[in-house]
Motif scaffolding. Sequence first.
Motif, PDB file in Angstrom:
ATOM      1  N   SER A 172      13.726 -15.966  13.240  1.00 32.19           N
ATOM      2  CA  SER A 172      13.392 -15.995  11.816  1.00 32.19           C
ATOM      3  C   SER A 172      12.037 -15.329  11.626  1.00 32.19           C
ATOM      4  O   SER A 172      11.115 -15.558  12.414  1.00 32.19           O
ATOM      5  CB  SER A 172      13.319 -17.433  11.291  1.00 32.19           C
ATOM      6  OG  SER A 172      14.598 -18.009  11.213  1.00 32.19           O
ATOM      7  N   VAL A 173      11.943 -14.512  10.597  1.00 32.09           N
ATOM      8  CA  VAL A 173      10.672 -13.887  10.246  1.00 32.09           C
ATOM      9  C   VAL A 173      10.379 -14.238   8.792  1.00 32.09           C
ATOM     10  O   VAL A 173      11.168 -13.932   7.902  1.00 32.09           O
ATOM     11  CB  VAL A 173      10.708 -12.360  10.422  1.00 32.09           C
ATOM     12  CG1 VAL A 173       9.368 -11.757  10.016  1.00 32.09           C
ATOM     13  CG2 VAL A 173      11.020 -11.994  11.868  1.00 32.09           C
ATOM     14  N   ILE A 174       9.249 -14.896   8.573  1.00 32.76           N
ATOM     15  CA  ILE A 174       8.846 -15.294   7.224  1.00 32.76           C
ATOM     16  C   ILE A 174       7.614 -14.497   6.835  1.00 32.76           C
ATOM     17  O   ILE A 174       6.650 -14.413   7.600  1.00 32.76           O
ATOM     18  CB  ILE A 174       8.542 -16.802   7.154  1.00 32.76           C
ATOM     19  CG1 ILE A 174       9.776 -17.606   7.540  1.00 32.76           C
ATOM     20  CG2 ILE A 174       8.069 -17.184   5.754  1.00 32.76           C
ATOM     21  CD1 ILE A 174       9.537 -19.092   7.588  1.00 32.76           C
ATOM     22  N   GLY A 175       7.667 -13.911   5.662  1.00 31.81           N
ATOM     23  CA  GLY A 175       6.549 -13.116   5.183  1.00 31.81           C
ATOM     24  C   GLY A 175       5.846 -13.766   4.019  1.00 31.81           C
ATOM     25  O   GLY A 175       6.444 -14.500   3.223  1.00 31.81           O
ATOM     26  N   ASN A 176       4.554 -13.489   3.912  1.00 31.91           N
ATOM     27  CA  ASN A 176       3.765 -14.057   2.821  1.00 31.91           C
ATOM     28  C   ASN A 176       2.610 -13.110   2.531  1.00 31.91           C
ATOM     29  O   ASN A 176       1.879 -12.716   3.438  1.00 31.91           O
ATOM     30  CB  ASN A 176       3.239 -15.439   3.212  1.00 31.91           C
ATOM     31  CG  ASN A 176       2.464 -16.086   2.075  1.00 31.91           C
ATOM     32  OD1 ASN A 176       2.717 -15.812   0.908  1.00 31.91           O
ATOM     33  ND2 ASN A 176       1.512 -16.930   2.425  1.00 31.91           N
ATOM     34  N   GLY A 177       2.487 -12.687   1.256  1.00 36.22           N
ATOM     35  CA  GLY A 177       1.407 -11.785   0.897  1.00 36.22           C
ATOM     36  C   GLY A 177       1.731 -11.025  -0.366  1.00 36.22           C
ATOM     37  O   GLY A 177       2.480 -11.512  -1.222  1.00 36.22           O
ATOM     38  N   ASP A 178       1.185  -9.839  -0.492  1.00 27.24           N
ATOM     39  CA  ASP A 178       1.433  -9.066  -1.706  1.00 27.24           C
ATOM     40  C   ASP A 178       1.329  -7.573  -1.425  1.00 27.24           C
ATOM     41  O   ASP A 178       0.854  -7.138  -0.383  1.00 27.24           O
ATOM     42  CB  ASP A 178       0.471  -9.465  -2.831  1.00 27.24           C
ATOM     43  CG  ASP A 178      -0.988  -9.276  -2.449  1.00 27.24           C
ATOM     44  OD1 ASP A 178      -1.355  -8.163  -2.043  1.00 27.24           O
ATOM     45  OD2 ASP A 178      -1.765 -10.246  -2.556  1.00 27.24           O
ATOM     46  N   ILE A 179       1.814  -6.816  -2.421  1.00 30.07           N
ATOM     47  CA  ILE A 179       1.732  -5.359  -2.408  1.00 30.07           C
ATOM     48  C   ILE A 179       1.009  -4.931  -3.674  1.00 30.07           C
ATOM     49  O   ILE A 179       1.432  -5.283  -4.780  1.00 30.07           O
ATOM     50  CB  ILE A 179       3.128  -4.713  -2.362  1.00 30.07           C
ATOM     51  CG1 ILE A 179       3.925  -5.227  -1.162  1.00 30.07           C
ATOM     52  CG2 ILE A 179       3.017  -3.199  -2.320  1.00 30.07           C
ATOM     53  CD1 ILE A 179       5.377  -4.772  -1.176  1.00 30.07           C
ATOM     54  N   ASN A 180      -0.061  -4.187  -3.512  1.00 30.26           N
ATOM     55  CA  ASN A 180      -0.800  -3.669  -4.660  1.00 30.26           C
ATOM     56  C   ASN A 180      -0.196  -2.317  -5.037  1.00 30.26           C
ATOM     57  O   ASN A 180      -0.378  -1.325  -4.333  1.00 30.26           O
ATOM     58  CB  ASN A 180      -2.285  -3.520  -4.318  1.00 30.26           C
ATOM     59  CG  ASN A 180      -3.132  -3.190  -5.529  1.00 30.26           C
ATOM     60  OD1 ASN A 180      -2.722  -2.411  -6.393  1.00 30.26           O
ATOM     61  ND2 ASN A 180      -4.312  -3.770  -5.599  1.00 30.26           N
ATOM     62  N   LEU A 181       0.556  -2.290  -6.139  1.00 28.23           N
ATOM     63  CA  LEU A 181       1.250  -1.067  -6.539  1.00 28.23           C
ATOM     64  C   LEU A 181       0.311  -0.016  -7.118  1.00 28.23           C
ATOM     65  O   LEU A 181       0.693   1.146  -7.237  1.00 28.23           O
ATOM     66  CB  LEU A 181       2.341  -1.411  -7.557  1.00 28.23           C
ATOM     67  CG  LEU A 181       3.424  -2.366  -7.065  1.00 28.23           C
ATOM     68  CD1 LEU A 181       4.403  -2.680  -8.187  1.00 28.23           C
ATOM     69  CD2 LEU A 181       4.159  -1.786  -5.868  1.00 28.23           C
ATOM     70  N   LYS A 182      -0.898  -0.429  -7.465  1.00 25.01           N
ATOM     71  CA  LYS A 182      -1.870   0.532  -7.978  1.00 25.01           C
ATOM     72  C   LYS A 182      -2.500   1.317  -6.832  1.00 25.01           C
ATOM     73  O   LYS A 182      -2.538   2.549  -6.847  1.00 25.01           O
ATOM     74  CB  LYS A 182      -2.952  -0.176  -8.786  1.00 25.01           C
ATOM     75  CG  LYS A 182      -3.986   0.781  -9.379  1.00 25.01           C
ATOM     76  CD  LYS A 182      -5.002   0.042 -10.245  1.00 25.01           C
ATOM     77  CE  LYS A 182      -5.994   1.012 -10.874  1.00 25.01           C
ATOM     78  NZ  LYS A 182      -6.981   0.301 -11.737  1.00 25.01           N
ATOM     79  N   SER A 183      -2.982   0.594  -5.827  1.00 28.50           N
ATOM     80  CA  SER A 183      -3.581   1.252  -4.665  1.00 28.50           C
ATOM     81  C   SER A 183      -2.550   1.551  -3.594  1.00 28.50           C
ATOM     82  O   SER A 183      -2.860   2.225  -2.606  1.00 28.50           O
ATOM     83  CB  SER A 183      -4.684   0.368  -4.077  1.00 28.50           C
ATOM     84  OG  SER A 183      -4.149  -0.886  -3.650  1.00 28.50           O
ATOM     85  N   GLU A 184      -1.333   1.010  -3.781  1.00 23.82           N
ATOM     86  CA  GLU A 184      -0.232   1.170  -2.826  1.00 23.82           C
ATOM     87  C   GLU A 184      -0.596   0.605  -1.453  1.00 23.82           C
ATOM     88  O   GLU A 184      -0.205   1.132  -0.411  1.00 23.82           O
ATOM     89  CB  GLU A 184       0.193   2.638  -2.712  1.00 23.82           C
ATOM     90  CG  GLU A 184       0.705   3.225  -4.006  1.00 23.82           C
ATOM     91  CD  GLU A 184       1.333   4.602  -3.829  1.00 23.82           C
ATOM     92  OE1 GLU A 184       1.618   4.972  -2.678  1.00 23.82           O
ATOM     93  OE2 GLU A 184       1.542   5.300  -4.839  1.00 23.82           O
ATOM     94  N   THR A 185      -1.340  -0.493  -1.453  1.00 22.03           N
ATOM     95  CA  THR A 185      -1.734  -1.128  -0.199  1.00 22.03           C
ATOM     96  C   THR A 185      -0.885  -2.360   0.066  1.00 22.03           C
ATOM     97  O   THR A 185      -0.414  -3.035  -0.854  1.00 22.03           O
ATOM     98  CB  THR A 185      -3.214  -1.532  -0.237  1.00 22.03           C
ATOM     99  OG1 THR A 185      -3.461  -2.345  -1.400  1.00 22.03           O
ATOM    100  CG2 THR A 185      -4.101  -0.297  -0.289  1.00 22.03           C
ATOM    101  N   LEU A 186      -0.701  -2.657   1.358  1.00 20.58           N
ATOM    102  CA  LEU A 186       0.104  -3.786   1.811  1.00 20.58           C
ATOM    103  C   LEU A 186      -0.795  -4.864   2.406  1.00 20.58           C
ATOM    104  O   LEU A 186      -1.736  -4.562   3.149  1.00 20.58           O
ATOM    105  CB  LEU A 186       1.107  -3.326   2.870  1.00 20.58           C
ATOM    106  CG  LEU A 186       2.105  -2.244   2.454  1.00 20.58           C
ATOM    107  CD1 LEU A 186       2.761  -1.633   3.689  1.00 20.58           C
ATOM    108  CD2 LEU A 186       3.163  -2.827   1.544  1.00 20.58           C
ATOM    109  N   ASP A 187      -0.473  -6.104   2.118  1.00 22.62           N
ATOM    110  CA  ASP A 187      -1.188  -7.240   2.706  1.00 22.62           C
ATOM    111  C   ASP A 187      -0.185  -8.382   2.858  1.00 22.62           C
ATOM    112  O   ASP A 187      -0.143  -9.315   2.058  1.00 22.62           O
ATOM    113  CB  ASP A 187      -2.363  -7.655   1.818  1.00 22.62           C
ATOM    114  CG  ASP A 187      -3.209  -8.746   2.464  1.00 22.62           C
ATOM    115  OD1 ASP A 187      -3.027  -9.000   3.675  1.00 22.62           O
ATOM    116  OD2 ASP A 187      -4.043  -9.360   1.764  1.00 22.62           O
ATOM    117  N   ILE A 188       0.640  -8.292   3.896  1.00 19.59           N
ATOM    118  CA  ILE A 188       1.721  -9.256   4.103  1.00 19.59           C
ATOM    119  C   ILE A 188       1.655  -9.790   5.530  1.00 19.59           C
ATOM    120  O   ILE A 188       1.611  -9.020   6.496  1.00 19.59           O
ATOM    121  CB  ILE A 188       3.098  -8.617   3.859  1.00 19.59           C
ATOM    122  CG1 ILE A 188       3.196  -8.099   2.413  1.00 19.59           C
ATOM    123  CG2 ILE A 188       4.219  -9.611   4.131  1.00 19.59           C
ATOM    124  CD1 ILE A 188       4.495  -7.384   2.112  1.00 19.59           C
ATOM    125  N   SER A 189       1.625 -11.122   5.661  1.00 21.06           N
ATOM    126  CA  SER A 189       1.691 -11.775   6.959  1.00 21.06           C
ATOM    127  C   SER A 189       3.147 -11.971   7.338  1.00 21.06           C
ATOM    128  O   SER A 189       3.950 -12.443   6.529  1.00 21.06           O
ATOM    129  CB  SER A 189       0.973 -13.126   6.917  1.00 21.06           C
ATOM    130  OG  SER A 189      -0.401 -12.949   6.640  1.00 21.06           O
TER     131      SER A 189
END
Length: 713
Positions: A571-588
């Motif tokens: 199982s892989v669980i993700g938690n975080g967000d995607i900034n669509l303005k800067s197009e940056t990823l921050d997901i654990s």
Amino acid sequence: MTRLLKWSAGILAGIIILAVIAVVVVIYNTDFNSFKTKLSQAVYDATGRELIINSDVDVGIGLSPSLVMSDINFMNADWGTRKEMVKVGRFEVKVSLLPLIKGNIEVNRFILKDPDILIETDKNGNTNLEFKPGDKTAAVKKEPSERESKPSDKGNKKVALPGVIINQFEIVNGTLTYRDGKTGKTEVVKLNHLTADIKGLDNPLNFDLSGAYNDYPFEVKGVIGSIKGINDPSMEWPLDISVNAFGVSSEIKGAIKDPLEQKGINIDFNLKIDDWNSLSELAGQDLPVKDAFSVSCSVVDNSIKSYQVKDLEIVLGKSRIDGYIALNLAGKVPAVDASLSSNELDLRPFMPEDKASEKKPEVNKEKAPAKGNSKIFPSDPLPLDSLKLVDGNFKIRFDKIIMPQTVISNFVTDTSLKNGALTVKPFKADMGGGSIKLEMALKPKGKRADLYTVMNIKGVEISDVLAEAGVAESAEGAVDADIDIKGSGDSVASIMAGLKGYLRFIMNDGRISNKFIDELDAEYSKGIFRLLNPAKEKKEYTAVRCMVIRLDMVNGIADTTAFVFDTSVMSVIGNGDINLKSETLDISLDPTTKGEVAGYDLKLGELTQPFKLGGTLSEPSLKVDKAKTITSIGKALGVKAFSDDSGKEKTAPEKGKEVSVCAAALKAAETGVRMTAKKGSQSGSDSSEITTEKLINDVIEDPEKALNNLFGK
């Protein structure tokens, strides 16, 4: 008195006869060859190039005098590939004398034999059609004729009839060559013959043309209305034209009652292609279409500047499209109203038969050059002005669309364009055992536009979608998805930067090819995909219990309300967000192994370490999340007991008490309440956030309690 009139008439007749005799005598005693020098000088003065006539000028005398010249050469530019730009074997013109009395020129016959014209450019793009007048050229100010200077009456659209009439026009054995000096490419049009004749202004024009373009033969012939009929609505203006060229045959038949006012149009059009070989050779490549193709329709006018293409029928093999197209040019912008329908449309002739067999170029991601600040969402201004060029309503109804890897049925779409506002409502189709529905609106506001999109996918088999994308037999499973978003901006990037709404993707009880996982792993060189396939050496597929993703977007921040990939072994669980303005990823990404993984050839670190997915959408990066590594080792061991960082021993849950991660993810995707979000308040205590790490620890302590806390019970 009568005798006086007879004598006067006799004297007048005698004077005319004497005048004619005098003209004949003058013509016979005139050396017309002396005009060659004057003509050549006039051409040189106008163009800066020589005109050479190598034959005598032959003049025929009579009521229809003629002029004949042979071996005529007009010189080319000094940089040209040959000396002559134009060569004519024979020039002949024959006119009538009597119409000259009224100021008209009537040419009984005009013939060009063996004309050879070369149009070319040099390496710099200069053309031999650029002339440099000679020094003796005098600027002649053109005085407007009486007809030109006379102001035209308002509303009078009549066309002035020509002062020159050619009864018979003929070109024999003509050649027109175009040579591109930059590319060296040469194109040649040869005319075997071109004849056109008209017996008078009241009679229709007949023409016949045959020749070849780069050795591909063509033929055009037919009849069009009379010159006088252009101005006379009482005279029907017929059209009967046939074209045969490059394996294509077409016909235009019908009539126009008033060509100037564009009224009374009733024309039938037919086009047919039985053999595509000539077109393939002409295009320089093998065209994918092989079946017979035909188009037929009728064109009529509904009112002034309003036309309709009715009884439209397009046939390709067994496929057929019927419909109509209406065009109204009376408004500020053209308005189009179109409706197309088909019982079956086979698109396979236009698409590769096996996309999966197309070998993709190998790319070493580690050695690839850095992309820098490249972004996925373009910042170019939206082409809103182009949406204002036309208004329209477009309706499409296709019962079946056949594609190489799938079949789409019940395809329906209604699209409207009004004052630059684009609306798609609805768009519906059935495919892969499921359905797709879409509604979209794009409304301009100055240089910006408001976007609204709602899309629903229900029960679509993902294997059909992937196969159509060229990734056959890579994954299986029914997909449900929803998109409900709103945004505003002057570009795609600015719309995404302020996007609001949500995206939901769900796949249950599927499977994914381990070979496909390995290919992804090799392509991206990140190792994360191997976590989904620890059994790659023993099984062909990995069972997917669920894949659940929900992103909730506010002001361009896409938050992972649910992000779960659950297989039979991992199982892989993700938690975080995607900034669509800067197009940056921050997901654990937090992987968890299951008992079934024991014995597989993977190092402990590959199965237990949490990861941080960062970077950008165009350049993602995956790194170990060291902050969570220590507390995550124990849950991956697959044994009955392990210790956390405090040294306290904990017991792994019994198999029957395993928490269903899929159920939790599905609940979060349905309600929009994050899996790790609010825990129910107890005894007046403040609500707190349940992190993924805390959720797993709670599961180990008490699975039932953890599940109740997850749903706020």
